[in-house]
Design an enzyme around this catalytic site. Structure first.
Site, PDB file in Angstrom:
ATOM      1  N   HIS A 183       0.805  -1.227   0.000  1.00  0.00           N
ATOM      2  CA  HIS A 183       0.000   0.000   0.000  1.00  0.00           C
ATOM      3  C   HIS A 183       0.846   1.289   0.000  1.00  0.00           C
ATOM      4  CE1 HIS A 183       0.282   0.119   4.382  1.00  0.00           C
ATOM      5  NE2 HIS A 183      -0.679  -0.743   4.609  1.00  0.00           N
ATOM      6  N   HIS A 203      -5.269  -8.757  14.600  1.00  0.00           N
ATOM      7  CA  HIS A 203      -5.373  -7.540  13.765  1.00  0.00           C
ATOM      8  C   HIS A 203      -6.187  -7.873  12.521  1.00  0.00           C
ATOM      9  CE1 HIS A 203      -4.318  -4.016  11.581  1.00  0.00           C
ATOM     10  NE2 HIS A 203      -3.138  -4.367  11.113  1.00  0.00           N
ATOM     11  N   GLU A 249      -6.378  -6.189   9.540  1.00  0.00           N
ATOM     12  CA  GLU A 249      -5.920  -5.831   8.178  1.00  0.00           C
ATOM     13  C   GLU A 249      -5.726  -7.105   7.354  1.00  0.00           C
ATOM     14  OE1 GLU A 249      -2.671  -2.997   7.944  1.00  0.00           O
ATOM     15  OE2 GLU A 249      -3.215  -2.495   5.880  1.00  0.00           O
ATOM     16  N   ASP A 294      -3.757  -8.395   5.308  1.00  0.00           N
ATOM     17  CA  ASP A 294      -2.540  -9.208   5.183  1.00  0.00           C
ATOM     18  C   ASP A 294      -2.483 -10.268   6.283  1.00  0.00           C
ATOM     19  OD1 ASP A 294      -2.279  -6.864   6.735  1.00  0.00           O
ATOM     20  OD2 ASP A 294      -0.100  -6.917   6.663  1.00  0.00           O
ATOM     21  N   HIS A 312      -1.639  -1.661  14.619  1.00  0.00           N
ATOM     22  CA  HIS A 312      -1.598  -0.551  13.692  1.00  0.00           C
ATOM     23  C   HIS A 312      -2.991   0.026  13.398  1.00  0.00           C
ATOM     24  CE1 HIS A 312      -1.525  -0.393   8.962  1.00  0.00           C
ATOM     25  NE2 HIS A 312      -1.309   0.825   9.389  1.00  0.00           N
ATOM     26  N   ASP A 325       1.578  -6.356  14.090  1.00  0.00           N
ATOM     27  CA  ASP A 325       2.444  -5.478  13.279  1.00  0.00           C
ATOM     28  C   ASP A 325       3.611  -4.903  14.096  1.00  0.00           C
ATOM     29  OD1 ASP A 325       1.127  -5.705  10.864  1.00  0.00           O
ATOM     30  OD2 ASP A 325      -0.049  -3.890  11.106  1.00  0.00           O
ATOM     31  N   TYR A 341      10.026   0.114   8.712  1.00  0.00           N
ATOM     32  CA  TYR A 341       8.638  -0.237   9.051  1.00  0.00           C
ATOM     33  C   TYR A 341       8.065   0.780  10.041  1.00  0.00           C
ATOM     34  CZ  TYR A 341       4.660  -3.273   9.871  1.00  0.00           C
ATOM     35  OH  TYR A 341       3.383  -3.782   9.929  1.00  0.00           O
ATOM     36  N   HIS A 366       5.292  -9.858  10.687  1.00  0.00           N
ATOM     37  CA  HIS A 366       6.104  -9.656   9.478  1.00  0.00           C
ATOM     38  C   HIS A 366       7.581  -9.801   9.839  1.00  0.00           C
ATOM     39  CE1 HIS A 366       2.758  -7.974   7.166  1.00  0.00           C
ATOM     40  NE2 HIS A 366       2.512  -7.108   8.138  1.00  0.00           N
TER      41      HIS A 366
HETATM   42 FE1  FEO Z   1      -1.557  -3.547   9.650  1.00  0.00          FE
HETATM   43 FE2  FEO Z   1       0.512  -6.133   8.652  1.00  0.00          FE
HETATM   44  O1  FEO Z   1      -1.093  -5.137   8.780  1.00  0.00           O
END
Ligand code: FEO
Length: 394
Positions: free
Chosen positions: A24, A78, A80, A82, A145, A164, A191, A224
């Site tokens: 993104h 979370h 989101e 991903d 996040h 995250d 990040y 991640h």
């Molecule tokens: Fe806020 Fe890795 O998603």
């Protein structure tokens, strides 16, 4: 892919996305991973899932440890996509009736993403879930996040599943910090600068609260990149530093240029800064992605921005970087603006206004030069750079 064993009965069953280069709007030239964790005790918990196209790979990884149907609890730290994109496929494999633990806002946000009648168990900060011999504890971490974000802590093993938080967009078979080397911190900095900086005050409070609580953290498992097992305290310390917006004696001179006039000015200003002993880095916007620029801004005491005037405006790429920077809310920086023009020359005033809106401490009216800088103009730029360097040293 073979799951990575983190501790007895604790595995990373996530996937590596080697090919993603844009997340993104963030340049992910090292790819990324979507980590998901399996805790096998008397009961079995899956913590987070992966991006939708990787659902079958995640199921394949889980199946190397346990039949997915034997998973008792699914935990979503979370919403989101991903980390939740593959939830429909995973819930189907695990059993649609299995409890899905998440924060209160997680339940709301997941329901907005997926029209399913899942058995949501919204949890409060500090609530626990027993797996038998081991216990999961949930920590509300709103805005790290998204509003729904939370951490999950495995109490007996002192493992923090941090979603995250503490993550890095980094793809590699080297799944731990002691294997990945310095690149893990390089990517963690990027990040933080691009995903989390705007939430710095909230992150600072949260980390201070966690540190004050005295909970032992031996391993940090983000969703991640690499897992921090060698020096989890080091990444926590860096998060404290970044969240306090502590900077180095360093200046970035960010610019774009049409016929090299603004570039000549940028280099002269950077030279002037470096003459004071402050590290200076000229950055041509079209040679450096905005997310790389922001990574340099994270620990720079001074941010100087140059733009030519184009059609009575600042150059569009400069507007892009300033808009992006403004949203991420760096604070306490020394600022400078400069530029060249042909006949109208609005760019310096417009750039300065954007930086004043970010409450940067602006150093004088920056150099504004018509057409091509001559010897005196270049000298004026060097002097302006010196003023910025001296302000950094004060
Ligand atoms: Fe806020 Fe890795 O998603």
């Amino acid at each position: 892919m073979k799951p990575t064993k983190i501790a007895e009965g604790v595995y990373d069953v996530g996937v590596i996305d080697w090919n993603i280069r844009d997340f993104h709007g963030y340049s992910t030239y090292r790819g990324t991973s979507y980590n998901a964790f399996l805790v096998v005790d008397e009961k079995v918990a899956l913590i987070d899932t992966v991006k939708a196209p990787f659902a079958d790979e995640l199921l394949g990884n889980i199946s190397q440890i346990i039949d997915p149907q034997k998973i008792d609890y699914v935990i979503s730290n979370h919403t989101e996509m991903d980390h939740s994109g593959s939830l429909p496929r995973i819930m189907q494999a695990v059993g649609e009736n299995k409890p899905l633990y998440c924060s209160k806002l997680g339940a709301k946000n997941l329901a907005s993403h997926f029209p399913n009648a899942w058995d949501y168990h919204p949890v409060k900060d500090g609530e626990e879930l027993s797996l038998g011999k081991r216990t999961l504890s949930f920590i509300e971490t709103r805005m790290i996040h998204w509003p729904d974000s939370m951490f999950t802590y495995l109490k007996e093993d002192h493992i923090l599943f941090s979603s995250d938080g503490f993550g890095q967009h980094y793809a590699g078979f080297d799944k731990f910090d002691d294997q990945a080397g310095s690149e893990a911190m390089v990517q963690a900095k990027k990040y933080y600068a691009n995903i989390l900086l705007l939430y710095a005050p909230r992150i600072l409070k949260l980390i201070e609260k966690v540190v004050a609580s005295g909970i032992q953290i031996d391993v940090i498992c983000p969703d991640h990149g690499v897992i921090w097992r060698k020096e989890p305290a080091k990444i926590i310390d860096m998060y404290l530093k970044w969240s306090r917006q502590e900077t180095e004696k360093k200046a970035v001179v960010i610019y774009d240029t049409m016929w090299k006039s603004t570039e000549i000015m940028a280099k002269a200003i950077a030279e002037g800064i470096s003459l004071t002993g402050v590290q200076a880095k000229p950055i041509h916007i079209r040679s450096s992605h905005r997310s790389e620029i922001m990574t340099d801004v994270l620990d720079a005491a001074a941010v100087v921005v140059g733009s030519p005037t184009l059609n009575n405006q600042m150059f569009p790429t400069v507007a892009d970087v300033l808009t992006y920077m403004k949203g991420l809310k760096p604070v306490g920086r020394i600022g400078g603006a400069f530029g060249s023009y042909g006949w109208s020359g609005e760019s310096v005033r417009l750039v300065a206004a954007e930086m004043e809106a970010m409450k940067f401490q602006m150093i004088d009216a920056g150099p504004r030069i018509q057409y091509v800088p001559g010897g005196d103009d270049i000298e004026a730029c060097v002097e302006y750079g010196k003023k910025i360097g001296e302000a950094v040293l004060k």
